[in-house]
Design an enzyme around this catalytic site. Structure first.
Site, mmCIF file in Angstrom:
data_model
loop_
_atom_site.group_PDB
_atom_site.id
_atom_site.type_symbol
_atom_site.label_atom_id
_atom_site.label_comp_id
_atom_site.label_asym_id
_atom_site.label_seq_id
_atom_site.Cartn_x
_atom_site.Cartn_y
_atom_site.Cartn_z
ATOM 1 N N SER A 9 0.836 -1.202 0.000
ATOM 2 C CA SER A 9 0.000 0.000 0.000
ATOM 3 C C SER A 9 0.877 1.260 0.000
ATOM 4 C CB SER A 9 -0.917 0.011 1.227
ATOM 5 O OG SER A 9 -0.142 0.177 2.391
ATOM 6 N N TYR A 43 -10.368 -2.225 1.647
ATOM 7 C CA TYR A 43 -10.046 -3.297 2.592
ATOM 8 C C TYR A 43 -9.560 -2.783 3.928
ATOM 9 C CZ TYR A 43 -4.902 -3.135 2.034
ATOM 10 O OH TYR A 43 -3.581 -2.748 2.045
ATOM 11 N N HIS A 89 7.065 -11.516 -0.421
ATOM 12 C CA HIS A 89 6.059 -11.097 0.559
ATOM 13 C C HIS A 89 6.572 -11.421 1.949
ATOM 14 C CE1 HIS A 89 2.162 -10.353 2.402
ATOM 15 N NE2 HIS A 89 1.734 -9.898 1.232
ATOM 16 N N GLY A 90 6.150 -10.679 2.945
ATOM 17 C CA GLY A 90 6.464 -11.020 4.333
ATOM 18 C C GLY A 90 5.819 -12.366 4.665
ATOM 19 N N ASP A 92 4.177 -13.239 7.080
ATOM 20 C CA ASP A 92 3.074 -13.115 8.052
ATOM 21 C C ASP A 92 1.714 -13.238 7.385
ATOM 22 O OD1 ASP A 92 3.701 -10.763 6.698
ATOM 23 O OD2 ASP A 92 2.633 -9.528 8.149
ATOM 24 N N THR A 122 9.424 -8.747 9.962
ATOM 25 C CA THR A 122 10.269 -7.921 10.840
ATOM 26 C C THR A 122 9.562 -7.726 12.179
ATOM 27 O OG1 THR A 122 11.001 -6.790 8.863
ATOM 28 C CG2 THR A 122 11.570 -5.755 10.958
ATOM 29 N N GLY A 124 8.373 -6.604 15.797
ATOM 30 C CA GLY A 124 8.294 -5.337 16.539
ATOM 31 C C GLY A 124 7.783 -4.169 15.721
ATOM 32 N N ASP A 204 -35.682 12.466 25.747
ATOM 33 C CA ASP A 204 -35.105 13.018 24.511
ATOM 34 C C ASP A 204 -35.989 14.156 23.989
ATOM 35 O OD1 ASP A 204 -33.741 13.344 22.130
ATOM 36 O OD2 ASP A 204 -34.569 11.546 21.195
HETATM 37 C C1 SPV Z 1 -31.236 9.964 17.822
HETATM 38 O O1 SPV Z 1 -30.454 9.014 17.806
HETATM 39 O O2 SPV Z 1 -31.390 10.687 18.803
HETATM 40 C C2 SPV Z 1 -32.028 10.284 16.630
HETATM 41 C C3 SPV Z 1 -32.393 9.228 15.711
HETATM 42 O O3 SPV Z 1 -32.412 11.414 16.489
HETATM 43 S S1 SPV Z 1 -33.931 8.647 16.207
HETATM 44 O O4 SPV Z 1 -33.860 8.241 17.572
HETATM 45 O O5 SPV Z 1 -34.281 7.533 15.332
HETATM 46 O O6 SPV Z 1 -34.891 9.742 16.028
HETATM 47 MG MG MG Z 2 -32.204 12.620 18.167
#
Ligand code: SPV
Ligand code: MG
Length: 432
Positions: A9, A43, A89-90, A92, A122, A124, A204
């Protein structure tokens, strides 16, 4: 000279890589198959450096003859094209997620008498360890904030999980699994109003004020590096919302989602069982515009949440609102639904795909939980939020423990379902 193929990578280079390249150059011309950005994000995670930058680094390593893009994790397609004598390749990769890839290599190179050379791992040093060290160093508000947009515009679907304190933040930050040759993890955190309020033992209803929400956010910011999306409820009064945006942006929160409701906000999942009033399109558009004007950078996202399907105002209203909110500058649209069959979400997504002007689409599949990320992504969804699952799984477990102690007049039985003391003591490093 023989051709020698090394796949990598090149995002974080350490002396283990240099060791492999050194061994490779003893055998011939070293060709590096450099993973493309898509492969790395698929990945693993979003690459820190883009392909072009990684190419500059890798082609300048002593002993590297050529760098070619490798656009699949599996190096076999490149091997078939290049037919190198040696593949390095390593050692591992004999177990774990890379095992299948190794077996495929061994099989395919038989065709031209290629040879797999496995260089001793390698000790560590590993990218995971380096990444953990980086996480230990932390991040800056600016870097963290930008990450969400970068993820949305580079990943097929961004996976967000709720966090309501430092500990759940750490779960979202660190939990990884290996599946089908890929490392899977969450991309960021949702600071839900429901979970934040519930964890404080409050309803809430926008009762937990911004100062208290900011305390939760700060606890999470302290111990994590992944991006944060705040559930901003209604966003409050426009005059207040402006300050909220500035505060969040300064802290490094990546986005706020505000819902188009006014008055005493109740949780959407009550649906029409409770009185809830949707804002006018005009007023909500003004709130979005004010938020946009208040932010300092374009990295901070203001996302508009449509409650029309929750309030049963209909699909047409939801579509109209989505168009209006996008035109007012919303950086994303969250469409919410509490129907369990997913039909109205599917219909909305199909209609949304036909919009001329689109912004990232966000969903919260709490009710239509059978839908997979792949199904949602195919419908055009960009971000999926698992909005309440950590607190919903923790509460029953804690309740059972409390009941078990009452039942048995001792804690032996309850302890059987608890993590060992040694583990809890060392769960958070630095306590010894
Ligand atoms: C919350 O997670 O507070 C949200 C999403 O607002 S819900 O509870 O589905 O309204
Ligand atoms: Mg909410």
């Amino acid at each position: 000279m023989e051709k020698v193929y090394v796949s990598m990578s090149g995002d974080i280079i350490h002396h283990g890589h240099l060791n492999i390249i050194n061994e490779a150059r003893k055998l011939g011309d070293v060709i590096i198959g450099l993973h493309t950005d898509e492969v790395i994000s698929e990945y693993w995670r979003n690459p820190i450096m883009k392909y072009k930058e990684r190419l500059e680094v890798v082609k300048n390593i002593k002993g590297v003859t050529e760098v070619v893009p490798q656009s699949t994790l599996d190096q076999v397609p490149n091997l078939i094209k290049i037919k190198p004598k040696y593949i390095l390749h390593g050692d591992d990769w004999k177990e774990g997620i890379q095992r299948n890839l190794r077996e495929r290599v061994i099989e395919v190179i038989k065709e031209w008498n290629g040879k797999l050379v496995e260089v001793k791992y390698t000790e560590g040093v590993s990218i995971t360890k380096l990444e953990e060290a980086l996480m230990g160093i932390g991040t800056t508000p600016q870097v963290r904030m930008k990450k969400l947009k970068e993820l949305i515009y580079s990943k097929k679907i961004v996976r967000i999980m709720e966090a309501h304190n430092g500990l759940t933040g750490l779960i979202v930050e660190k939990t990884k699994i290996e599946k089908n040759g890929k490392i899977k993890e969450f991309d960021g955190m949702w600071v839900s109003s429901l979970c934040d309020s519930t964890s404080k033992g409050k309803p809430d209803i926008e009762l937990v004020d911004l100062t208290s929400r900011l305390n939760t956010i700060n606890d999470i910011l302290d111990v994590t590096t992944k991006p944060i999306i705040l559930d901003g409820d209604t966003g409050g009064k426009i005059e207040h919302f402006i300050y909220t945006v500035k505060t969040l942006e300064r802290l490094g929160v990546s986005a706020i989602i505000i819902e188009d409701k006014v008055g005493l906000k109740k949780n959407s999942l009550f649906g029409t069982d409770v009185q809830q009033t949707q804002d006018t399109i005009e007023n909500f558009c003004n709130k979005i515009k004010a938020g946009r004007e208040a932010r300092v950078t374009r990295d901070f996202m203001i996302i508009a949440r449509i409650e029309s399907l929750i309030s049963k105002s209909g699909m047409k209203d939801a579509i109209n609102r989505a168009k209006a909110y996008i035109n007012s500058g919303a950086d994303g649209i969250m469409i919410h639904s509490k129907e369990t069959d997913g039909n109205e979400i599917i219909e909305f997504c199909k209609k949304y795909k036909e919009f001329n002007k689109r912004v990232p689409l966000i969903v919260v599949p709490t009710s239509y939980n059978f839908m997979t990320e792949e199904e949602l992504s195919n419908l055009g969804v960009n971000v999926v939020i698992y909005a309440n699952h950590l607190i919903r799984s923790a509460y029953p477990a804690m309740l059972n423990t409390a009941k078990s102690i009452l039942e048995n007049d001792r804690c032996k039985e309850a302890s059987e379902n608890c993590m060992p003391i040694k583990e809890i003591l060392t769960l958070i490093p630095g306590g010894m």
